[in-house]
Each structure stands twice: as structure tokens, then as C-alpha cells.
Design a protein around this motif. Structure first.
Motif, short mmCIF file in Angstrom:
data_model
loop_
_atom_site.label_atom_id
_atom_site.label_comp_id
_atom_site.label_asym_id
_atom_site.label_seq_id
_atom_site.Cartn_x
_atom_site.Cartn_y
_atom_site.Cartn_z
N LYS A 32 0.84 -1.20 0.00
CA LYS A 32 0.00 0.00 0.00
C LYS A 32 0.87 1.25 0.00
O LYS A 32 1.86 1.34 0.72
CB LYS A 32 -0.93 0.01 1.22
N ALA A 33 0.48 2.22 -0.79
CA ALA A 33 1.20 3.49 -0.84
C ALA A 33 0.96 4.31 0.42
O ALA A 33 -0.10 4.20 1.05
CB ALA A 33 0.77 4.29 -2.06
N LEU A 34 1.94 5.11 0.78
CA LEU A 34 1.75 6.05 1.87
C LEU A 34 0.64 7.03 1.46
O LEU A 34 0.70 7.61 0.37
CB LEU A 34 3.06 6.82 2.11
N PRO A 35 -0.39 7.21 2.29
CA PRO A 35 -1.50 8.09 1.90
C PRO A 35 -1.05 9.50 1.52
O PRO A 35 -1.62 10.10 0.59
CB PRO A 35 -2.38 8.11 3.15
N GLU A 36 -0.03 10.02 2.20
CA GLU A 36 0.45 11.37 1.88
C GLU A 36 1.04 11.43 0.47
O GLU A 36 0.97 12.46 -0.20
CB GLU A 36 1.49 11.81 2.91
N ALA A 37 1.64 10.32 0.02
CA ALA A 37 2.20 10.28 -1.32
C ALA A 37 1.09 10.32 -2.36
O ALA A 37 1.19 11.02 -3.37
CB ALA A 37 3.07 9.04 -1.50
N VAL A 38 0.04 9.57 -2.13
CA VAL A 38 -1.11 9.56 -3.04
C VAL A 38 -1.75 10.95 -3.10
O VAL A 38 -2.08 11.47 -4.17
CB VAL A 38 -2.14 8.51 -2.60
N ALA A 39 -1.91 11.58 -1.93
CA ALA A 39 -2.50 12.91 -1.88
C ALA A 39 -1.65 13.93 -2.62
O ALA A 39 -2.17 14.79 -3.33
CB ALA A 39 -2.69 13.34 -0.43
N ALA A 40 -0.33 13.83 -2.48
CA ALA A 40 0.57 14.78 -3.15
C ALA A 40 0.44 14.67 -4.67
O ALA A 40 0.47 15.68 -5.38
CB ALA A 40 2.01 14.51 -2.72
N LEU A 41 0.28 13.45 -5.18
CA LEU A 41 0.13 13.26 -6.62
C LEU A 41 -1.19 13.84 -7.11
O LEU A 41 -1.26 14.48 -8.16
CB LEU A 41 0.21 11.78 -6.96
N ARG A 42 -2.24 13.64 -6.36
CA ARG A 42 -3.56 14.12 -6.77
C ARG A 42 -3.64 15.65 -6.72
O ARG A 42 -4.40 16.25 -7.47
CB ARG A 42 -4.63 13.50 -5.88
N GLN A 43 -2.86 16.26 -5.84
CA GLN A 43 -2.91 17.71 -5.68
C GLN A 43 -1.89 18.46 -6.54
O GLN A 43 -1.89 19.68 -6.60
CB GLN A 43 -2.68 18.07 -4.21
N ALA A 44 -1.03 17.73 -7.22
CA ALA A 44 0.08 18.36 -7.94
C ALA A 44 -0.37 19.11 -9.19
O ALA A 44 -1.36 18.75 -9.84
CB ALA A 44 1.11 17.29 -8.33
N ASP A 45 0.38 20.16 -9.51
CA ASP A 45 0.22 20.86 -10.79
C ASP A 45 1.09 20.20 -11.85
O ASP A 45 0.82 20.32 -13.04
CB ASP A 45 0.65 22.33 -10.65
N MET A 46 2.14 19.53 -11.40
CA MET A 46 3.07 18.87 -12.32
C MET A 46 3.63 17.63 -11.64
O MET A 46 3.99 17.67 -10.46
CB MET A 46 4.21 19.83 -12.67
N ILE A 47 3.67 16.52 -12.38
CA ILE A 47 4.24 15.28 -11.87
C ILE A 47 5.44 14.94 -12.73
O ILE A 47 5.34 14.89 -13.96
CB ILE A 47 3.22 14.13 -11.90
N VAL A 48 6.58 14.72 -12.10
CA VAL A 48 7.83 14.44 -12.81
C VAL A 48 8.34 13.07 -12.42
O VAL A 48 8.56 12.81 -11.23
CB VAL A 48 8.90 15.51 -12.52
N LEU A 49 8.54 12.20 -13.40
CA LEU A 49 9.16 10.89 -13.15
C LEU A 49 10.63 10.98 -13.56
O LEU A 49 10.95 11.41 -14.67
CB LEU A 49 8.47 9.80 -13.95
N GLY A 50 11.51 10.55 -12.67
CA GLY A 50 12.94 10.58 -12.96
C GLY A 50 13.53 11.95 -12.68
O GLY A 50 12.86 12.82 -12.11
N PRO A 51 14.80 12.13 -13.08
CA PRO A 51 15.67 11.15 -13.75
C PRO A 51 16.20 10.12 -12.76
O PRO A 51 16.16 10.34 -11.55
CB PRO A 51 16.81 12.03 -14.29
N GLY A 52 16.70 9.02 -13.28
CA GLY A 52 17.24 7.98 -12.42
C GLY A 52 17.23 6.63 -13.08
O GLY A 52 16.78 6.47 -14.23
#
Length: 348
Positions: free
Chosen positions: A178-198
Motif C-alpha cells: 500500500k502506498a503512503l496516503p500522503e504520497a497519493v494525496a501529493a500526486l492528486r494535488q500536484a500541478d506537475m508530476i515528474v518521473l525521474g531522472p534515475g
């Protein structure tokens, strides 16, 4: 640059970044110059080095990637920064960082690992938040195209070199934490989601295998961007193109998870390219047409730099391009023109 044109950091866009390793931390150093509204969602699948030792001895999630991100976002006195970076050189603690031990101690006196991360964030007065993607005890398993498999993030490199074939897929053991609830909330509230680099299979994809993360990204109205690596990675992505990276990300999550791929257009010096070639790595080939066939638009910008013989993303240049990209692609207030964009004015 004209500092006066920059928006106050507390009014900057809400950016959620997903990944791990030094690439993510490097980007965070640049982003914090533009916005305070950062949420770094970090993998906890690492089992090597000092983090692996603490994980085995104390039964805690690996602290290394999370500590790196907190150090990148820290606003502390130089002495505290030096202390967090310090690595012991002798005895049973040889190779272990003080920052890892500090987080381990906080974990010992806190009700949960995410609470320990929050407390350390306060001590370091970080910009934004650093969030473990899950607090479950997970390990990473890789399956190769020839049917071989190995468990342990730190073992994937060696197994791939031995098997000499591509990684078919990776999964978490146990699956579907299960994902940390705060992580899920941060994604839903974001104006921009960035994957990477890595690292593709060991830093980015493990986050997408946690229950709730992919769904939160899909449900978010944010601009979604994948920051592609500049070079292929020995023991993980030899021979990969940009579209190979994107296809692997979609295979482990969902087709169309993001719509933009930011890649590097800065030239790589020949002497540097030769050194990388000796290790089985090369500049990533950006196959625009194949990316388009996957539904992803390629955007090339000069975001790489060579430091001490290594090719890395330049923290500030990468952050600038991401901020500009958000400003250009986001819906503007009625009557606001492109020329009114303060980030664009700063870039000129």
C-alpha cells in the motif's frame, strides 16, 4: 538572469517528483530555487551499501535515497550539511553515513518510518516534503528475457551482466504494498508530476508497483513529464533508446501514464563518450517517431553537463526547463498572454 522576474517560491507550482537515487536528488537541488511546493516520492526497495546494512540489522526501510533527497532540499548551516554527508572510514561503521544513522535513530524513537522522515525534515529545515512511497518492507525482483531471475536491487546489476540479456520485468516482493496516503494525496494535488531522472528499473519503476501510485497519477490533472536519462546505464539499460525506457515504464504501469518526455540536447564530449563506451554505456538515442507512436511527445533541451568526467543533469538548467514547460503547457488565466509569463522573461 533577472532575479526580479522570478515568482516568489511560495507561489511556485506544486510539483510531485517520483524516483530515487542521485538523479532525483540532483534535480531537487534545482527545483527548490523555484518553488517551495515540492513533494519527493522516493523508492524504498534499495538493499545495498550502508542502507542495506541498516535494513538488515534494524529491520527498517532503507534510508539512503530518502536521506539524499532531504540533503538536497535542506536549508541548514554548513556544519550540519557537512555532518550529514560525513561517512565513517574505520571500524564497523566504515562506509556508513552519519545521515543514515541519524535517520535510523529517529526511526527508533518514532511511531513509524514516515514519522521519522518528517522529524528529520524538520531538523534539516527542508524545502517541501520527502515521502517514502510505502512503509512496507519490500524487495525488488528482476526477471530476465532468458527466464533467469534474481531478488535484491543490489544484485540486478551483477545478474544482468552475467545473463547478458535484457530485463523483462521487475516486481516487488511482496507484491502490491500500500502506498503512503500522503504520497497519493501529493500526486492528486500536484500541478506537475515528474518521473525521474534515475535508474529505470531500480529507482523509478519500483514506485509504480506500489498500490495507489499509478491510479493517483492517472486521476491527477497535472502535467506529467518523464525526464529521460542522458546516458544508458551499465548493468541495466545497455542498448536502450528513449522509446525503450518509455515502453518499460508503460509496461509496468499503464499506457499513456505521461504525455511528455524531456531529453537532453547538449553535446557529449568525445573523450567522455569514449570513456562511457568502455563501460558499455552510450548517449541515449532519442527516437522521436517511436516515442510518438507510444503517445509521448519528445522535448529536447540543453540540460546536461559533464562534471569530473561524468555526464549529469545540471540541477538548475533542468529545473528551469521543467518550470518553463509547466508555464507553457498549463492553462492560463483569461487575458494572460505568453509574454506575461515571468519564467519566460527570466529565461531570456
Amino acid at each position: 538572469m533577472e532575479q526580479s522576474y522570478r515568482l516568489p517560491r511560495n507561489r511556485g507550482p506544486r510539483i510531485a517528483v517520483i524516483g530515487g537515487g542521485h538523479g532525483l536528488a540532483n534535480m531537487l537541488r534545482g527545483l527548490k530555487k523555484y518553488t517551495e511546493n515540492i513533494a519527493a516520492i522516493v523508492t524504498v526497495a534499495d538493499d545495498g551499501g550502508g542502507s542495506g546494512v541498516l535494513r538488515q540489522d534494524l529491520g527498517m526501510p532503507p534510508p539512503g535515497d530518502i536521506r539524499n533527497c532531504m540533503e538536497a532540499l535542506a536549508n541548514t548551516e554548513p556544519l550540519m550539511s557537512e555532518l550529514m554527508h560525513y561517512r565513517f572510514t574505520e571500524g564497523s561503521l566504515a562506509g556508513q553515513s552519519f545521515g543514515n544513522l541519524f535517520l535510523a535513530a529517529l526511526n527508533g524513537i518514532s511511531p513509524s518510518f514516515d514519522a521519522a522522515v518528517s522529524r528529520m525534515s524538520e531538523v534539516l529545515a527542508i524545502t517541501g516534503r520527502v515521502l517514502p512511497v510505502t512503509t512496507a518492507d519490500v524487495r525488488l525482483e528482476a526477471e530476465f528475457e532468458n527466464g533467469a531471475a534474481v531478488v535484491g536491487e543490489s544484485q540486478i546489476f551483477y545478474c544482468k551482466k552475467r545473463e547478458d540479456c535484457r530485463i523483462k520485468r521487475v516486481r516487488l516482493v511482496p507484491e502490491h504494498p500500500k502506498a503512503l496516503p500522503e504520497a497519493v494525496a501529493a500526486l492528486r494535488q500536484a500541478d506537475m508530476i515528474v518521473l525521474g531522472p534515475g535508474s529505470l528499473y531500480t529507482s523509478i519503476i519500483p514506485n509504480l508497483l506500489v498500490d495507489g501510485i499509478v491510479e493517483a497519477i492517472q486521476e491527477s490533472d497535472a502535467l506529467k513529464v518523464y525526464v529521460c536519462n542522458v546516458m544508458t546505464q551499465e548493468g541495466e539499460t545497455e542498448g536502450y533508446t528513449a522509446s525503450d525506457h518509455i515502453a518499460a515504464l508503460f509496461h509496468h504501469s499503464a499506457p499513456g501514464l505521461f504525455e511528455l518526455c524531456l531529453c537532453n540536447s547538449s553535446p557529449i564530449p568525445k573523450i567522455t563518450a569514449v570513456r562511457y563506451a568502455r563501460e558499455g554505456a552510450e548517449a541515449l538515442r532519442y527516437d522521436k517517431d517511436r516515442c510518438a507512436a507510444l503517445g509521448v511527445e519528445m522535448i529536447s533541451r540543453p540540460v546536461a553537463v559533464v562534471e569530473d568526467g561524468f555526464v549529469r543533469h545540471h540541477p538548475v538548467h533542468l529545473a528551469q526547463e521543467l518550470i518553463l514547460l509547466h508555464a507553457e503547457r498549463s492553462v492560463r488565466i483569461a487575458g494572460e498572454s505568453y509574454s506575461d509569463d515571468p519564467y519566460r522573461k527570466e529565461k531570456r
